[in-house]
Design a protein around this motif. Structure first.
Motif, PDB file in Angstrom:
ATOM      1  N   GLU A   1     -12.096  21.366  -5.204  1.00 18.28           N
ATOM      2  CA  GLU A   1     -12.071  22.788  -4.839  1.00 18.28           C
ATOM      3  C   GLU A   1     -11.272  23.017  -3.575  1.00 18.28           C
ATOM      4  N   PRO A   2     -10.363  23.949  -3.474  1.00 17.58           N
ATOM      5  CA  PRO A   2      -9.858  24.710  -4.602  1.00 17.58           C
ATOM      6  C   PRO A   2      -8.755  23.900  -5.281  1.00 17.58           C
ATOM      7  N   SER A   3      -8.738  23.907  -6.598  1.00 17.18           N
ATOM      8  CA  SER A   3      -7.784  23.055  -7.299  1.00 17.18           C
ATOM      9  C   SER A   3      -6.450  23.758  -7.549  1.00 17.18           C
ATOM     10  N   GLU A   4      -6.440  25.101  -7.541  1.00 14.63           N
ATOM     11  CA  GLU A   4      -5.213  25.830  -7.926  1.00 14.63           C
ATOM     12  C   GLU A   4      -4.046  25.475  -6.997  1.00 14.63           C
ATOM     13  N   ILE A   5      -4.343  25.488  -5.679  1.00 14.05           N
ATOM     14  CA  ILE A   5      -3.263  25.231  -4.722  1.00 14.05           C
ATOM     15  C   ILE A   5      -2.774  23.795  -4.837  1.00 14.05           C
ATOM     16  N   LEU A   6      -3.726  22.896  -5.051  1.00 13.73           N
ATOM     17  CA  LEU A   6      -3.336  21.486  -5.183  1.00 13.73           C
ATOM     18  C   LEU A   6      -2.382  21.300  -6.363  1.00 13.73           C
ATOM     19  N   TRP A   7      -2.733  21.866  -7.513  1.00 13.25           N
ATOM     20  CA  TRP A   7      -1.850  21.720  -8.685  1.00 13.25           C
ATOM     21  C   TRP A   7      -0.500  22.377  -8.432  1.00 13.25           C
ATOM     22  N   GLN A   8      -0.528  23.515  -7.753  1.00 12.87           N
ATOM     23  CA  GLN A   8       0.743  24.195  -7.438  1.00 12.87           C
ATOM     24  C   GLN A   8       1.648  23.270  -6.617  1.00 12.87           C
ATOM     25  N   GLN A   9       1.035  22.630  -5.597  1.00 16.34           N
ATOM     26  CA  GLN A   9       1.828  21.739  -4.734  1.00 16.34           C
ATOM     27  C   GLN A   9       2.357  20.547  -5.528  1.00 16.34           C
ATOM     28  N   MET A  10       1.484  19.982  -6.365  1.00 12.44           N
ATOM     29  CA  MET A  10       1.903  18.805  -7.126  1.00 12.44           C
ATOM     30  C   MET A  10       3.010  19.169  -8.114  1.00 12.44           C
ATOM     31  N   LEU A  11       2.857  20.337  -8.762  1.00  9.07           N
ATOM     32  CA  LEU A  11       3.856  20.745  -9.756  1.00  9.07           C
ATOM     33  C   LEU A  11       5.190  21.097  -9.097  1.00  9.07           C
ATOM     34  N   GLU A  12       5.122  21.656  -7.889  1.00 11.01           N
ATOM     35  CA  GLU A  12       6.375  21.962  -7.174  1.00 11.01           C
ATOM     36  C   GLU A  12       7.178  20.696  -6.917  1.00 11.01           C
ATOM     37  N   ILE A  13       6.485  19.671  -6.453  1.00 14.12           N
ATOM     38  CA  ILE A  13       7.178  18.400  -6.173  1.00 14.12           C
ATOM     39  C   ILE A  13       7.714  17.809  -7.472  1.00 14.12           C
ATOM     40  N   TYR A  14       6.896  17.868  -8.513  1.00 11.71           N
ATOM     41  CA  TYR A  14       7.336  17.356  -9.812  1.00 11.71           C
ATOM     42  C   TYR A  14       8.592  18.111 -10.278  1.00 11.71           C
TER      43      TYR A  14
ATOM     44  N   GLU B   1      -9.959  -4.548   0.267  1.00 16.72           N
ATOM     45  CA  GLU B   1     -10.853  -4.738   1.407  1.00 16.72           C
ATOM     46  C   GLU B   1     -10.239  -3.981   2.562  1.00 16.72           C
ATOM     47  N   LYS B   2     -11.106  -3.578   3.477  1.00 16.00           N
ATOM     48  CA  LYS B   2     -10.675  -2.764   4.614  1.00 16.00           C
ATOM     49  C   LYS B   2      -9.451  -3.375   5.322  1.00 16.00           C
ATOM     50  N   GLU B   3      -9.473  -4.694   5.500  1.00 16.85           N
ATOM     51  CA  GLU B   3      -8.406  -5.382   6.253  1.00 16.85           C
ATOM     52  C   GLU B   3      -7.081  -5.345   5.500  1.00 16.85           C
ATOM     53  N   LYS B   4      -7.147  -5.222   4.164  1.00 11.88           N
ATOM     54  CA  LYS B   4      -5.905  -5.300   3.382  1.00 11.88           C
ATOM     55  C   LYS B   4      -5.400  -3.932   2.954  1.00 11.88           C
ATOM     56  N   ALA B   5      -6.096  -2.876   3.368  1.00  8.44           N
ATOM     57  CA  ALA B   5      -5.696  -1.532   2.933  1.00  8.44           C
ATOM     58  C   ALA B   5      -4.424  -1.093   3.674  1.00  8.44           C
ATOM     59  N   PRO B   6      -3.417  -0.619   2.924  1.00 11.37           N
ATOM     60  CA  PRO B   6      -2.165  -0.187   3.569  1.00 11.37           C
ATOM     61  C   PRO B   6      -2.307   1.122   4.341  1.00 11.37           C
ATOM     62  N   SER B   7      -3.384   1.869   4.117  1.00 12.51           N
ATOM     63  CA  SER B   7      -3.612   3.135   4.832  1.00 12.51           C
ATOM     64  C   SER B   7      -5.051   3.559   4.568  1.00 12.51           C
ATOM     65  N   ASN B   8      -5.380   4.756   4.978  1.00  9.02           N
ATOM     66  CA  ASN B   8      -6.699   5.307   4.652  1.00  9.02           C
ATOM     67  C   ASN B   8      -6.562   6.432   3.628  1.00  9.02           C
ATOM     68  N   LEU B   9      -5.412   6.464   2.948  1.00  7.58           N
ATOM     69  CA  LEU B   9      -5.171   7.562   2.011  1.00  7.58           C
ATOM     70  C   LEU B   9      -5.519   7.135   0.595  1.00  7.58           C
ATOM     71  N   ALA B  10      -6.553   7.783   0.071  1.00 11.71           N
ATOM     72  CA  ALA B  10      -7.116   7.377  -1.211  1.00 11.71           C
ATOM     73  C   ALA B  10      -6.655   8.296  -2.327  1.00 11.71           C
ATOM     74  N   ILE B  11      -6.480   7.698  -3.505  1.00  8.69           N
ATOM     75  CA  ILE B  11      -6.162   8.483  -4.700  1.00  8.69           C
ATOM     76  C   ILE B  11      -7.420   9.235  -5.101  1.00  8.69           C
ATOM     77  N   ILE B  12      -7.304  10.577  -5.222  1.00 12.37           N
ATOM     78  CA  ILE B  12      -8.409  11.301  -5.830  1.00 12.37           C
ATOM     79  C   ILE B  12      -7.995  11.540  -7.283  1.00 12.37           C
ATOM     80  N   GLY B  13      -8.908  11.967  -8.097  1.00 13.59           N
ATOM     81  CA  GLY B  13      -8.638  11.915  -9.531  1.00 13.59           C
ATOM     82  C   GLY B  13      -7.698  12.959 -10.106  1.00 13.59           C
ATOM     83  N   ARG B  14      -6.549  13.187  -9.485  1.00 14.85           N
ATOM     84  CA  ARG B  14      -5.581  14.134 -10.039  1.00 14.85           C
ATOM     85  C   ARG B  14      -4.186  13.520  -9.946  1.00 14.85           C
ATOM     86  N   TYR B  15      -3.506  13.434 -11.094  1.00 13.21           N
ATOM     87  CA  TYR B  15      -2.216  12.760 -11.169  1.00 13.21           C
ATOM     88  C   TYR B  15      -1.250  13.559 -12.052  1.00 13.21           C
ATOM     89  N   ILE B  16       0.039  13.493 -11.730  1.00 16.48           N
ATOM     90  CA  ILE B  16       1.087  13.848 -12.692  1.00 16.48           C
ATOM     91  C   ILE B  16       1.823  12.535 -12.945  1.00 16.48           C
TER      92      ILE B  16
END
Ligand code: G1P
Length: 297
Positions: free
Chosen positions: A139-152, A194-209
């Motif tokens: 929530e809110p998902s509309e703006i997220l999809w808009q941003q993702m679709l713009e980049i796509y 594992e925490k030590e091997k993570a390249p960042s703290n940015l996690a994939i949430i369940g929305r993909y194109i």
């Protein structure tokens, strides 16, 4: 670059075993667990249609019955509600009927998210598509999809939604390595490091194109974390070599994410959604306040 083919298909994997919710999920899929009075999957299906994807494919598993039934019309139930003059519930049911027809395909055995997405290959064909994980409410998902679709639309390829998580949580998610370009470019991904091997703290949430090349990559992706074919590993292959399926970009999502796949988060989600409801919210919140005061005594 410029305009890309429009994205029509959205794939919603809902074929997991739901072991974290046993025994509740022995006979029904975890995506059917209600968030107040609507199953989690309905929020996700509605999100897919509102984002503009006209073709929605549910990937079901061993106990798909309830999932499929939920999106079918129920004339007898409607008649009964009509006869009782139960306008509110009748309206809620008819809202469901307004959703375009869903397609379903069954994953033979739960061999991981990557394998579930691969089950969609024939239906989706050689076209880019969206993936929405059935556990995650956004929530809110509309703006997220808009941003993702713009980049796509600008760059083609694939686009992932990411969110910052704490050090102690990186081992629960697919974690991205990014280049500091605009838009952000994914250069690598690690599933549940594992925490030590993570390249960042940015996690994939369940929305993909995803670009359709993901299917051939998935066919050649061997089992990874947890002995399962991981979607993250296949996207990492795309990210490391853009000649395969175009670039992989990322959006850092400014959204709230409700994880209904984890018991504690599920409980929090139900409570929060209940407090917001027009019909129940006031009374429930009053009760909740009293209840929590009692807990602190
Ligand atoms: C899946 C993905 C993971 C992602 C997560 C988001 O994991 O494999 O990369 O970060 O969804 O919810 P799961 O939660 O199914 O274990």
């Amino acid at each position: 670059m410029g305009k890309q083919p429009p994205i029509k298909s959205a794939v919603i994997p809902a074929a997991g075993l739901g072991t974290r919710f046993l025994p509740a999920t022995k006979a029904i899929p975890k995506e059917m667990l209600p968030v107040v009075d609507k199953p989690a999957i309905q929020y996700v299906v509605e999100e897919a249609y509102s984002a503009g994807f006209s073709d929605v494919l549910l990937i079901t598993g061993h106990n798909k019955g309830a999932l499929v039934d939920h999106f079918l019309q129920a004339p007898e139930l409607e008649q009964t509600l009509h006869a009782r003059g139960d306008v509110g519930r009748l309206r809620a049911l008819r809202e469901l009927n307004k959703l375009p027809e869903l397609h379903t395909v069954r994953q033979e055995s739960a061999r991981g998210l990557g394998d579930a997405v691969l089950t969609a290959a024939e239906h989706v064909g050689d076209a880019p598509f969206a993936v929405l994980l059935g556990d995650d409410l956004i929530e809110p998902s509309e703006i997220l999809w808009q941003q993702m679709l713009e980049i796509y639309n600008e760059f083609g390829g694939s686009v992932l939604a990411l969110m910052e998580v704490s050090d102690s949580d990186v081992s629960k998610y697919g974690i991205a390595q990014l280049s500091s370009t605009t838009p952000l470019r994914v250069t690598d991904l690690v599933e549940k490091p594992e925490k030590e091997k993570a390249p960042s703290n940015l996690a994939i949430i369940g929305r993909y194109i995803l670009s359709p090349e993901i299917f051939s990559v998935l066919r050649h992706t061997s089992a990874g974390k947890g002995g399962e074919v991981q979607l993250t590993d296949a996207i990492a292959t795309l990210a490391r070599d853009e000649r395969i399926g175009g670039p992989v970009h990322a959006v850092i999502a400014d959204v709230r994410r409700f994880d209904t796949g984890d018991r504690l988060s599920y409980l929090k989600t139900v409570v929060e959604f209940a407090t917001r409801r027009e019909d129940l919210g006031r009374e429930f919140t009053e009760w909740l306040k009293g209840f929590t005061r009692g807990l602190h005594d």
